[in-house]
Scaffold this motif. Structure first.
Motif, PDB file in Angstrom:
ATOM      1  N   ALA A 294      -5.632  10.525   5.624  1.00  0.00           N
ATOM      2  CA  ALA A 294      -4.575   9.937   4.812  1.00  0.00           C
ATOM      3  C   ALA A 294      -5.198   9.185   3.640  1.00  0.00           C
ATOM      4  N   VAL A 295      -4.580   9.272   2.454  1.00  0.00           N
ATOM      5  CA  VAL A 295      -5.080   8.550   1.277  1.00  0.00           C
ATOM      6  C   VAL A 295      -4.081   7.453   0.915  1.00  0.00           C
TER       7      VAL A 295
ATOM      8  N   THR B 178       0.849  -1.195   0.000  1.00  0.00           N
ATOM      9  CA  THR B 178       0.000   0.000   0.000  1.00  0.00           C
ATOM     10  C   THR B 178       0.878   1.235   0.000  1.00  0.00           C
ATOM     11  N   LEU B 179       0.451   2.257  -0.717  1.00  0.00           N
ATOM     12  CA  LEU B 179       1.254   3.463  -0.855  1.00  0.00           C
ATOM     13  C   LEU B 179       0.453   4.663  -0.344  1.00  0.00           C
ATOM     14  N   LEU B 180       1.102   5.471   0.531  1.00  0.00           N
ATOM     15  CA  LEU B 180       0.459   6.682   1.043  1.00  0.00           C
ATOM     16  C   LEU B 180       0.750   7.798   0.063  1.00  0.00           C
ATOM     17  N   THR B 181      -0.293   8.384  -0.557  1.00  0.00           N
ATOM     18  CA  THR B 181      -0.025   9.422  -1.557  1.00  0.00           C
ATOM     19  C   THR B 181      -0.358  10.832  -1.064  1.00  0.00           C
TER      20      THR B 181
ATOM     21  N   TRP C  63      -1.636  13.228   2.579  1.00  0.00           N
ATOM     22  CA  TRP C  63      -2.168  13.280   3.930  1.00  0.00           C
ATOM     23  C   TRP C  63      -2.341  14.733   4.310  1.00  0.00           C
ATOM     24  N   ALA C  64      -3.278  14.992   5.197  1.00  0.00           N
ATOM     25  CA  ALA C  64      -3.543  16.367   5.614  1.00  0.00           C
ATOM     26  C   ALA C  64      -4.109  16.343   7.033  1.00  0.00           C
ATOM     27  N   PRO C  65      -3.718  17.325   7.861  1.00  0.00           N
ATOM     28  CA  PRO C  65      -4.288  17.373   9.208  1.00  0.00           C
ATOM     29  C   PRO C  65      -5.765  17.739   9.137  1.00  0.00           C
ATOM     30  N   LEU C  66      -6.534  17.177  10.024  1.00  0.00           N
ATOM     31  CA  LEU C  66      -7.969  17.435  10.057  1.00  0.00           C
ATOM     32  C   LEU C  66      -8.251  18.295  11.285  1.00  0.00           C
ATOM     33  N   ALA C  67      -8.877  19.416  11.038  1.00  0.00           N
ATOM     34  CA  ALA C  67      -9.121  20.317  12.181  1.00  0.00           C
ATOM     35  C   ALA C  67     -10.610  20.511  12.389  1.00  0.00           C
TER      36      ALA C  67
END
Ligand code: ADP
Length: 264
Positions: A20-21, A1-4, A6-10
């Motif tokens: 994360a995708v 699996t590859l993480l392409t 990600w972003a913090p969720l506020a």
């Protein structure tokens, strides 16, 4: 699996997590492995004729050319036959890579398949006669037209007929036939032979590129090991299916493929 990504969720200005995708890369890996195997196979297949050509040319220059005319002629014949093999291989590799890269666009029109079958039959009749193999053509009247690329369909039938003749001993029989498919939206074209047949365990792999039941026999017959892989691609591009079964009657094999019927 590859993480392409990600972003913090506020939430309300407070960090509450991370988005994360992930992508499943097992498919990408599979494609990469197939490509690597293909390159390895191609290199192996090309190396053999090239080294034979090189070896015989060197022997000729080393003196065989001057000292022994008969031997020299034999060597030149060997060089010629391996050059022809090399040319056939390069041709098939290029065809297959065009098909696999999806760069090939079919030129499809409503087509009377019986004309195409007669044409390929006549092309291969001479080969069969030379081997004392009987050929039969079986085309019922009143079949609908198919939606197909005539040149590509010819290529499929020629490949199947050529194999049937190659792998059938003298006095055998090769039959080219067409019927309405089990699905009425398709015609089914079949090439049956009474030849050496294909061992049960090899049947599922027979359409893989460079897969041969007997490598030495295929080589002797001038085969590249790519004919069936090419045929499968062409049939699938048309939306059809290709398959093989053992020919119970008189041993041998039956290769059949379907093509979609053209809208009336
Ligand atoms: P090749 O150039 O080796 O004939 P193909 O892709 O056309 O390559 O066929 C792959 C293999 O399938 C052949 O090497 C042969 O072992 C087997 N094969 C194909 N057609 C037949 C047939 N009609 N009868 C028996 N074996 C066959």
């Amino acid at each position: 699996t590859l993480l392409t990504h990600w972003a913090p969720l506020a939430v309300d200005g407070r960090k509450s997590g991370v988005v994360a995708v992930f992508h499943d890369i097992s498919d990408m890996k599979k494609v990469e492995n197939i490509r690597r195997d293909f390159v390895a196979n191609v290199s192996h297949e090309l190396r053999t004729p090239v080294s034979v050509i090189k070896g015989y040319a060197e022997t000729l220059l080393d003196g065989a050319l001057q000292s022994d005319g008969d031997r020299a002629t034999r060597f030149v014949e060997i060089i010629l036959s391996h050059s022809e093999r090399l040319a056939a291989l390069i041709n098939d590799i290029l065809t297959l890579s065009t098909l696999e890269s999806r760069a090939l666009v079919l030129d499809r029109h409503p087509l009377d398949i019986s004309g195409t079958m007669r044409k390929t039959y006549m092309l291969l009749e001479e080969n069969a006669n030379k081997k004392d193999i009987r050929m039969q053509l079986d085309i019922p009247a009143g079949l609908p037209r198919v939606l197909a690329d005539q040149g590509r369909v010819e290529q499929v039938i020629v490949n199947l007929l050529d194999n049937a003749i190659k792998y059938t001993p003298p006095q055998g029989m090769v039959t080219l036939s067409v019927r309405q498919g089990d699905d009425p939206g398709f015609l089914k074209i079949a090439v049956a032979d009474t030849g050496i047949g294909i061992p049960f365990k090899d049947l599922p792999r027979i359409f893989e590129r460079f897969y041969r039941v007997d490598e030495a026999r295929s080589r002797d017959q001038g085969g590249t090991g790519l004919g069936l892989a090419i045929a499968k691609h062409i049939v699938q591009l048309h939306g059809g299916e290709i398959s093989v079964t053992n020919n119970e009657f008189g041993k041998g094999s039956i290769f059949s493929f379907t093509l979609p019927v053209a809208a009336a």
